[in-house]
Design a protein around this motif. Structure first.
Motif, PDB file in Angstrom:
ATOM      1  N   ALA A 113       0.851  -1.197  -0.026  1.00  0.00           N
ATOM      2  CA  ALA A 113      -0.049   0.050  -0.161  1.00  0.00           C
ATOM      3  C   ALA A 113       0.845   1.073  -0.156  1.00  0.00           C
ATOM      4  N   ARG A 114       1.881   1.247   0.657  1.00  0.00           N
ATOM      5  CA  ARG A 114       2.890   2.257   0.603  1.00  0.00           C
ATOM      6  C   ARG A 114       3.608   2.711  -0.670  1.00  0.00           C
ATOM      7  N   ILE A 115       3.792   1.699  -1.129  1.00  0.00           N
ATOM      8  CA  ILE A 115       4.513   1.708  -2.477  1.00  0.00           C
ATOM      9  C   ILE A 115       3.739   2.114  -3.532  1.00  0.00           C
ATOM     10  N   VAL A 116       2.162   1.700  -3.558  1.00  0.00           N
ATOM     11  CA  VAL A 116       1.335   2.383  -4.457  1.00  0.00           C
ATOM     12  C   VAL A 116       1.120   3.754  -4.270  1.00  0.00           C
ATOM     13  N   GLN A 117       1.036   4.139  -2.665  1.00  0.00           N
ATOM     14  CA  GLN A 117       1.029   5.656  -2.557  1.00  0.00           C
ATOM     15  C   GLN A 117       2.070   6.522  -2.975  1.00  0.00           C
ATOM     16  N   LEU A 118       3.318   5.927  -2.779  1.00  0.00           N
ATOM     17  CA  LEU A 118       4.321   6.798  -3.251  1.00  0.00           C
ATOM     18  C   LEU A 118       4.310   6.751  -4.733  1.00  0.00           C
ATOM     19  N   ARG A 119       4.161   5.908  -5.665  1.00  0.00           N
ATOM     20  CA  ARG A 119       3.996   5.880  -6.925  1.00  0.00           C
ATOM     21  C   ARG A 119       3.044   6.828  -7.468  1.00  0.00           C
ATOM     22  N   ARG A 120       1.791   6.990  -6.939  1.00  0.00           N
ATOM     23  CA  ARG A 120       0.905   7.888  -7.154  1.00  0.00           C
ATOM     24  C   ARG A 120       1.330   9.408  -6.913  1.00  0.00           C
ATOM     25  N   ALA A 121       2.194   9.577  -5.895  1.00  0.00           N
ATOM     26  CA  ALA A 121       2.715  10.816  -5.549  1.00  0.00           C
ATOM     27  C   ALA A 121       3.770  11.326  -6.490  1.00  0.00           C
ATOM     28  N   ALA A 122       4.613  10.306  -7.032  1.00  0.00           N
ATOM     29  CA  ALA A 122       5.550  10.479  -7.931  1.00  0.00           C
ATOM     30  C   ALA A 122       5.089  10.982  -9.272  1.00  0.00           C
ATOM     31  N   ARG A 123       3.972  10.206  -9.735  1.00  0.00           N
ATOM     32  CA  ARG A 123       3.041  10.787 -11.091  1.00  0.00           C
ATOM     33  C   ARG A 123       2.640  11.998 -10.840  1.00  0.00           C
ATOM     34  N   ARG A 124       1.873  12.426  -9.539  1.00  0.00           N
ATOM     35  CA  ARG A 124       1.324  13.807  -9.740  1.00  0.00           C
ATOM     36  C   ARG A 124       2.559  14.830  -9.606  1.00  0.00           C
ATOM     37  N   GLY A 125       3.705  14.480  -9.102  1.00  0.00           N
ATOM     38  CA  GLY A 125       4.645  15.286  -9.224  1.00  0.00           C
ATOM     39  C   GLY A 125       5.369  15.570 -10.581  1.00  0.00           C
ATOM     40  N   ALA A 126       5.373  14.257 -11.301  1.00  0.00           N
ATOM     41  CA  ALA A 126       5.937  14.479 -12.645  1.00  0.00           C
ATOM     42  C   ALA A 126       5.055  15.281 -13.780  1.00  0.00           C
ATOM     43  N   ARG A 128       2.858  17.549 -12.608  1.00  0.00           N
ATOM     44  CA  ARG A 128       3.043  19.253 -12.297  1.00  0.00           C
ATOM     45  C   ARG A 128       4.190  19.583 -12.868  1.00  0.00           C
ATOM     46  N   ALA A 129       5.407  19.008 -13.036  1.00  0.00           N
ATOM     47  CA  ALA A 129       6.768  19.227 -13.567  1.00  0.00           C
ATOM     48  C   ALA A 129       6.671  19.779 -15.101  1.00  0.00           C
ATOM     49  N   GLN A 130       5.489  19.024 -15.768  1.00  0.00           N
ATOM     50  CA  GLN A 130       5.382  19.373 -16.994  1.00  0.00           C
ATOM     51  C   GLN A 130       4.821  20.514 -17.468  1.00  0.00           C
TER      52      GLN A 130
END
Length: 130
Positions: A113-126, A128-130
């Motif tokens: 569950a924590r890995i899924v949470q971190l992947r979602r946060a990384a995708r959101r950050g990517a 926003r960076a675009q």
């Protein structure tokens, strides 16, 4: 000892030149010159692929399963198990294996569950960076 070797200063065991060569003094080297050799270059490392990783995983899994099978077969004495109102008998090896699986799940489920949470946060950050 000869008089020449007694008056000559002791050379450094190994001196590294700025060009990447290594100066290796020898007894037959004249005092004014040093014999240099280039350091051998290593061959490029073999790349590991997903298939090779899969094979290693399969072999390790087979070894672990073999050990589990041996453990269960050597611990066949029945034990009485009571859990949440359920009652029954199981071989000792099977009961311990089920307990180990339950422990692994207690760690794996929150970790996943924590890995899924971190992947979602990384995708959101990517995004926003675009």
């Amino acid at each position: 000892m000869s008089e020449d070797s007694a008056t000559r200063p002791a050379p450094d065991p190994v001196a590294v030149e700025p060009t990447g060569t290594v100066a290796v003094p020898t007894d037959d080297t004249p005092p004014t010159a040093e014999r240099t050799t280039t350091t051998p270059r290593r061959a490029p490392a073999t790349r590991h692929s997903r298939v090779s990783g899969m094979w290693v995983g399969l072999i390790l899994s087979a070894v672990v399963l073999l050990f589990l099978l041996i453990f269960i077969l050597q611990n066949l004495e029945p034990v009485r198990i009571q859990f949440l109102g359920l009652d029954g008998t199981l071989p000792t090896g099977v009961a311990l294996l089920l307990g180990a699986i339950a422990g692994i799940l207690l760690v794996a489920i929150p970790g996943s569950a924590r890995i899924v949470q971190l992947r979602r946060a990384a995708r959101r950050g990517a995004k926003r960076a675009q």
